[in-house]
Design a protein around this motif. Structure first.
Motif, PDB file in Angstrom:
ATOM      1  N   SER A 109     -37.181  -4.979  -3.716  1.00 28.90           N
ATOM      2  CA  SER A 109     -36.120  -4.522  -2.829  1.00 28.90           C
ATOM      3  C   SER A 109     -36.496  -3.172  -2.218  1.00 28.90           C
ATOM      4  N   VAL A 110     -35.790  -2.811  -1.149  1.00 27.32           N
ATOM      5  CA  VAL A 110     -36.075  -1.576  -0.421  1.00 27.32           C
ATOM      6  C   VAL A 110     -34.881  -0.641  -0.541  1.00 27.32           C
ATOM      7  N   ASP A 117     -26.375  -0.279  -1.506  1.00 27.15           N
ATOM      8  CA  ASP A 117     -27.263  -1.081  -2.340  1.00 27.15           C
ATOM      9  C   ASP A 117     -28.622  -1.240  -1.675  1.00 27.15           C
ATOM     10  N   ASP A 118     -29.647  -1.443  -2.505  1.00 25.13           N
ATOM     11  CA  ASP A 118     -30.980  -1.680  -1.974  1.00 25.13           C
ATOM     12  C   ASP A 118     -30.997  -2.935  -1.107  1.00 25.13           C
ATOM     13  N   LEU A 119     -31.879  -2.954  -0.119  1.00 22.52           N
ATOM     14  CA  LEU A 119     -31.997  -4.116   0.759  1.00 22.52           C
ATOM     15  C   LEU A 119     -32.789  -5.209   0.065  1.00 22.52           C
ATOM     16  N   ILE A 162     -31.510  -7.434   5.131  1.00 21.83           N
ATOM     17  CA  ILE A 162     -32.643  -7.683   4.241  1.00 21.83           C
ATOM     18  C   ILE A 162     -33.826  -6.877   4.769  1.00 21.83           C
ATOM     19  N   ALA A 163     -34.919  -6.863   4.017  1.00 17.14           N
ATOM     20  CA  ALA A 163     -36.082  -6.094   4.461  1.00 17.14           C
ATOM     21  C   ALA A 163     -37.374  -6.756   3.997  1.00 17.14           C
ATOM     22  N   ARG A 193     -36.417  -3.987   8.724  1.00 19.40           N
ATOM     23  CA  ARG A 193     -35.030  -4.309   8.388  1.00 19.40           C
ATOM     24  C   ARG A 193     -34.538  -5.403   9.314  1.00 19.40           C
ATOM     25  N   ILE A 194     -33.853  -6.412   8.755  1.00 15.48           N
ATOM     26  CA  ILE A 194     -33.323  -7.532   9.527  1.00 15.48           C
ATOM     27  C   ILE A 194     -31.842  -7.649   9.197  1.00 15.48           C
TER      28      ILE A 194
END
Length: 205
Positions: A109-110, A117-119, A162-163, A193-194
């Motif tokens: 995760s990113v 929260d993390d991506l 998401i990433a 990043r999407i």
């Protein structure tokens, strides 16, 4: 002797700088390639009014027999929104694209700076099963990002962005192995990043 040592040090320094520059260029090219393919998948979904999958096939997912990652675009058959990406019938829209040499897509995760929260990373999620070919006789399990006919993200499900992580490295035994530098074992990477509604990719770094 001193002159020879000085020349060797200069050549080694130049060589390291050149290798670092080449790695950075490959990483940028790989990031640009992934961003372009994501945008292409979105555009295909909009123009064809269908659901389109960007499929990430790591070494071993396809019968290619090499240590290369490949990216493919698939149009899902039918107009209904798929409730899962398990056993999907689809049409391959173009030839599988090879990810640049010296570049890997890595899981994990990113983190974000705003405290949210993390991506989530698509490579951490279960793989999708896609059936394709003239008689749907070809099947592949891949990591997937799906886009809806409005150009938004359909999968991974959920409202959060998401990433993708693109790093310098190579694939060994079918596993992405990023290069680690220094005593801190730092990984040099770019991140895409999407979003959910507007799934256009943009860089986080």
């Amino acid at each position: 002797m001193v002159a020879v040592i000085a020349i060797l040090v200069t050549l080694m320094t130049a060589g390291v700088s050149l290798l670092n520059g080449t790695g950075a260029q490959s990483r940028r090219a790989g990031t640009d390639m992934m961003a372009g393919l994501i945008e292409q998948a979105r555009t295909k979904a909009i123009t064809s009014r269908s659901y389109v999958i960007l499929a990430i096939a790591e070494p071993g997912d396809l019968p290619a027999g090499d240590e290369r990652c490949r990216i493919g675009l698939f149009r899902i058959e039918g107009s209904e929104a798929p409730t899962s990406l398990d056993n999907i019938n689809a049409v391959l829209l173009n030839r599988w694209q090879l990810l640049n040499t010296g570049v890997v897509l890595i899981p994990g995760s990113v983190p974000v700076d705003d405290g949210d929260d993390d991506l989530e990373n698509p490579l951490d999620l279960p793989q999708a099963t896609i059936n394709y070919g003239a008689a749907k006789n070809l099947s592949v399990q891949v990591h997937a990002i799906a886009f809806n006919p409005r150009g938004g993200r359909h999968f991974p499900f959920g409202p959060d962005p998401i990433a993708l992580r693109i790093a310098e490295g190579n694939y060994r035994g079918g596993t992405a192995t990023p290069y680690e530098r220094g005593t801190q074992k730092s990984i040099t990477e770019n991140r895409l990043r999407i979003g959910r509604v507007n799934a256009r990719p943009y860089r986080l770094d």
